[in-house]
Design a protein around this motif. Structure first.
Motif, PDB file in Angstrom:
ATOM      1  N   VAL A  74       5.970 -72.889  47.365  1.00  0.00           N
ATOM      2  CA  VAL A  74       6.353 -71.810  48.282  1.00  0.00           C
ATOM      3  C   VAL A  74       6.245 -72.648  49.664  1.00  0.00           C
ATOM      4  N   LYS A  75       7.514 -72.580  50.695  1.00  0.00           N
ATOM      5  CA  LYS A  75       7.392 -73.137  51.909  1.00  0.00           C
ATOM      6  C   LYS A  75       7.636 -71.927  52.946  1.00  0.00           C
ATOM      7  N   THR A  76       6.729 -71.795  53.908  1.00  0.00           N
ATOM      8  CA  THR A  76       6.894 -70.660  55.076  1.00  0.00           C
ATOM      9  C   THR A  76       6.890 -71.277  56.413  1.00  0.00           C
ATOM     10  N   TRP A  77       7.793 -70.956  57.342  1.00  0.00           N
ATOM     11  CA  TRP A  77       7.630 -71.182  58.618  1.00  0.00           C
ATOM     12  C   TRP A  77       8.125 -69.968  59.449  1.00  0.00           C
ATOM     13  N   SER A  86       9.171 -60.829  64.577  1.00  0.00           N
ATOM     14  CA  SER A  86       9.073 -62.186  64.383  1.00  0.00           C
ATOM     15  C   SER A  86       9.580 -62.453  63.028  1.00  0.00           C
ATOM     16  N   GLU A  87      10.628 -63.606  62.849  1.00  0.00           N
ATOM     17  CA  GLU A  87      11.181 -64.062  61.681  1.00  0.00           C
ATOM     18  C   GLU A  87      10.134 -64.736  61.042  1.00  0.00           C
ATOM     19  N   ARG A  88      10.377 -64.652  59.613  1.00  0.00           N
ATOM     20  CA  ARG A  88       9.568 -65.739  58.839  1.00  0.00           C
ATOM     21  C   ARG A  88      10.498 -66.125  57.850  1.00  0.00           C
ATOM     22  N   PHE A  89      10.793 -67.486  57.661  1.00  0.00           N
ATOM     23  CA  PHE A  89      11.440 -67.883  56.436  1.00  0.00           C
ATOM     24  C   PHE A  89      10.850 -68.645  55.446  1.00  0.00           C
ATOM     25  N   MET A  90      11.315 -68.561  54.289  1.00  0.00           N
ATOM     26  CA  MET A  90      10.522 -69.131  52.959  1.00  0.00           C
ATOM     27  C   MET A  90      11.595 -69.630  51.968  1.00  0.00           C
TER      28      MET A  90
END
Length: 130
Positions: A74-77, A86-90
């Motif tokens: 799993v990658k997140t930024w 706040s946006e968080r992408f995964m």
């Protein structure tokens, strides 16, 4: 793109549904887990206990299946951060195959009052390291 934080998860029997793949709700739990772990990692040297985060919105695209025993990366930024959100992408991968991609909108609250708190410089420094 901000710095990527990664977590590895091995699919267990409790993650599997009657269709013999990872249940959609499990991905939501994993999203919460990696977001929490990432925030803890970002604030380990300078904790910010005066703030808490709550989810306002999830957008999830389920592209491929994961099954029992699969190792999921799993990658997140963090994306755009302004106001109280706040946006968080995964992204969830099995080897190099993208299984699921998601975007979550988080709102920051004051930890004592549970009222929305404007994201200030101390939080921006944590979420947007140079």
């Amino acid at each position: 793109m901000n710095k990527v934080f990664t977590l590895t998860i091995t699919v267990s029997s409790k993650d599997i549904d009657s269709l013999l793949h990872v249940n959609n709700l499990v991905y939501v739990k994993w999203m919460d887990k990696i977001a929490t772990n990432h925030w803890s990692f970002l604030t380990k040297e300078h904790p910010l206990p005066q703030y808490i985060w709550v989810v306002m919105r999830h957008e999830i695209d389920y592209l491929k299946q994961a099954i029992l025993g699969d190792e999921i990366t799993v990658k997140t930024w963090v994306g755009e951060t302004r106001g109280i959100t706040s946006e968080r992408f995964m992204e969830f991968y099995k080897k190099n195959v993208l299984l699921v991609k998601a975007k979550t909108i988080w709102a920051m609250l004051d930890a004592k009052t549970y009222k929305p708190a404007r994201i200030r410089e101390d939080v921006l420094k944590v979420l947007s390291p140079k």
